[in-house]
Motif scaffolding. Structure first.
Motif, PDB file in Angstrom:
ATOM      1  N   VAL A 134      10.403   6.911   8.338  1.00 12.80           N
ATOM      2  CA  VAL A 134      10.143   5.875   8.736  1.00 12.80           C
ATOM      3  C   VAL A 134       8.718   5.501   9.251  1.00 12.80           C
ATOM      4  N   ILE A 135       8.339   6.828  10.152  1.00 14.52           N
ATOM      5  CA  ILE A 135       6.860   6.845  10.478  1.00 14.52           C
ATOM      6  C   ILE A 135       6.047   7.112   9.372  1.00 14.52           C
ATOM      7  N   ALA A 136       6.364   7.866   8.399  1.00 14.67           N
ATOM      8  CA  ALA A 136       5.366   7.979   7.229  1.00 14.67           C
ATOM      9  C   ALA A 136       5.254   6.704   6.528  1.00 14.67           C
ATOM     10  N   TYR A 137       6.427   6.026   6.198  1.00 13.81           N
ATOM     11  CA  TYR A 137       6.322   4.693   5.457  1.00 13.81           C
ATOM     12  C   TYR A 137       5.322   3.591   6.373  1.00 13.81           C
ATOM     13  N   LEU A 138       5.900   3.792   7.683  1.00 15.99           N
ATOM     14  CA  LEU A 138       4.752   2.845   8.485  1.00 15.99           C
ATOM     15  C   LEU A 138       3.349   3.205   8.449  1.00 15.99           C
ATOM     16  N   GLY A 139       3.037   4.602   8.442  1.00 16.81           N
ATOM     17  CA  GLY A 139       1.600   5.062   8.276  1.00 16.81           C
ATOM     18  C   GLY A 139       0.977   4.588   7.032  1.00 16.81           C
ATOM     19  N   TYR A 140       1.855   4.804   5.814  1.00 15.76           N
ATOM     20  CA  TYR A 140       1.489   4.294   4.497  1.00 15.76           C
ATOM     21  C   TYR A 140       1.051   2.738   4.607  1.00 15.76           C
ATOM     22  N   GLN A 141       1.971   1.901   5.275  1.00 18.47           N
ATOM     23  CA  GLN A 141       1.866   0.652   5.144  1.00 18.47           C
ATOM     24  C   GLN A 141       0.422   0.227   5.837  1.00 18.47           C
ATOM     25  N   LEU A 142       0.552   0.769   7.070  1.00 16.96           N
ATOM     26  CA  LEU A 142      -0.902   0.617   7.801  1.00 16.96           C
ATOM     27  C   LEU A 142      -2.166   1.037   7.182  1.00 16.96           C
ATOM     28  N   ASN A 143      -2.247   2.203   6.418  1.00 14.15           N
ATOM     29  CA  ASN A 143      -3.147   2.620   5.630  1.00 14.15           C
ATOM     30  C   ASN A 143      -3.676   1.762   4.550  1.00 14.15           C
ATOM     31  N   LYS A 144      -2.437   1.321   3.897  1.00 17.56           N
ATOM     32  CA  LYS A 144      -2.649   0.496   2.713  1.00 17.56           C
ATOM     33  C   LYS A 144      -3.278  -1.073   3.309  1.00 17.56           C
ATOM     34  N   GLN A 145      -2.934  -1.611   4.531  1.00 17.61           N
ATOM     35  CA  GLN A 145      -3.627  -2.941   4.979  1.00 17.61           C
ATOM     36  C   GLN A 145      -5.031  -2.497   5.287  1.00 17.61           C
ATOM     37  N   LYS A 146      -5.315  -1.423   5.895  1.00 20.71           N
ATOM     38  CA  LYS A 146      -6.505  -1.237   6.290  1.00 20.71           C
ATOM     39  C   LYS A 146      -7.463  -1.066   5.086  1.00 20.71           C
ATOM     40  N   GLN A 147      -7.004  -0.315   3.945  1.00 18.49           N
ATOM     41  CA  GLN A 147      -7.975  -0.477   2.915  1.00 18.49           C
ATOM     42  C   GLN A 147      -7.972  -1.651   2.082  1.00 18.49           C
ATOM     43  N   GLN A 148      -7.068  -2.441   2.062  1.00 23.97           N
ATOM     44  CA  GLN A 148      -7.218  -3.946   1.691  1.00 23.97           C
ATOM     45  C   GLN A 148      -8.263  -4.645   2.188  1.00 23.97           C
ATOM     46  N   THR A 149      -7.946  -4.564   3.647  1.00 28.15           N
ATOM     47  CA  THR A 149      -9.133  -5.382   4.608  1.00 28.15           C
ATOM     48  C   THR A 149     -10.377  -4.700   4.245  1.00 28.15           C
ATOM     49  N   GLN A 150     -10.442  -3.547   4.046  1.00 31.01           N
ATOM     50  CA  GLN A 150     -11.990  -3.093   3.830  1.00 31.01           C
ATOM     51  C   GLN A 150     -12.512  -3.483   2.758  1.00 31.01           C
ATOM     52  N   TYR A 151     -11.581  -3.613   1.574  1.00 31.28           N
ATOM     53  CA  TYR A 151     -11.732  -3.931   0.121  1.00 31.28           C
ATOM     54  C   TYR A 151     -12.512  -5.412   0.265  1.00 31.28           C
ATOM     55  N   GLN A 152     -11.366  -6.308   0.972  1.00 29.90           N
ATOM     56  CA  GLN A 152     -11.987  -7.820   0.969  1.00 29.90           C
ATOM     57  C   GLN A 152     -13.464  -7.794   1.881  1.00 29.90           C
ATOM     58  N   GLU A 153     -13.461  -7.170   2.802  1.00 29.85           N
ATOM     59  CA  GLU A 153     -14.896  -7.117   3.507  1.00 29.85           C
ATOM     60  C   GLU A 153     -16.233  -6.780   2.629  1.00 29.85           C
ATOM     61  N   ASN A 154     -15.607  -5.669   1.726  1.00 31.95           N
ATOM     62  CA  ASN A 154     -16.909  -5.265   0.682  1.00 31.95           C
ATOM     63  C   ASN A 154     -17.168  -6.463  -0.042  1.00 31.95           C
ATOM     64  N   ILE A 155     -16.015  -7.172  -0.520  1.00 32.93           N
ATOM     65  CA  ILE A 155     -16.197  -8.316  -1.510  1.00 32.93           C
ATOM     66  C   ILE A 155     -17.062  -9.243  -0.635  1.00 32.93           C
ATOM     67  N   LYS A 156     -16.662  -9.705   0.452  1.00 34.01           N
ATOM     68  CA  LYS A 156     -17.351 -10.663   1.123  1.00 34.01           C
ATOM     69  C   LYS A 156     -18.783 -10.311   1.193  1.00 34.01           C
TER      70      LYS A 156
END
Length: 100
Positions: free
Chosen positions: A15-37
């Protein structure tokens, strides 16, 4: 009982590994959107600057055409003044006594 603790720890780590994966995925997606902006902002600034440069070049062309017209008009005026001064010199020479 030791098997239950081991199973609980395994499930908790999954569960902790999955939550870490999801958190990292959200962080990367946020960075990607910021890069696009940021890229979009940079492109907009570049396009604006290019438009301003294009307008400046067009204004320079208009000024050059106006200057060319003025130079042409001045050339005509100089020609007329030269002709007029030539005629004046001929009349002055006709009036003045011979120097010889």
């Amino acid at each position: 009982m030791t098997i239950e603790i081991g199973i609980l720890l395994s499930i908790a780590s999954i569960v902790i590994a999955y939550l870490g994966y999801q958190l990292n995925k959200q962080k990367q997606q946020t960075q990607y959107q910021e890069n696009i902006k940021n890229d979009a902002t940079r492109e907009a600034v570049i396009e604006t600057k290019l438009d301003n440069i294009g307008n400046g070049v067009e204004n320079i062309r208009i000024d050059l055409r106006a200057n060319a017209r003025e130079i042409g008009a001045l050339g005509e005026r100089v020609t007329r003044v030269e002709e007029s001064s030539k005629q004046a010199h001929k009349r002055i020479d006709a009036i003045s006594p011979d120097k010889g």
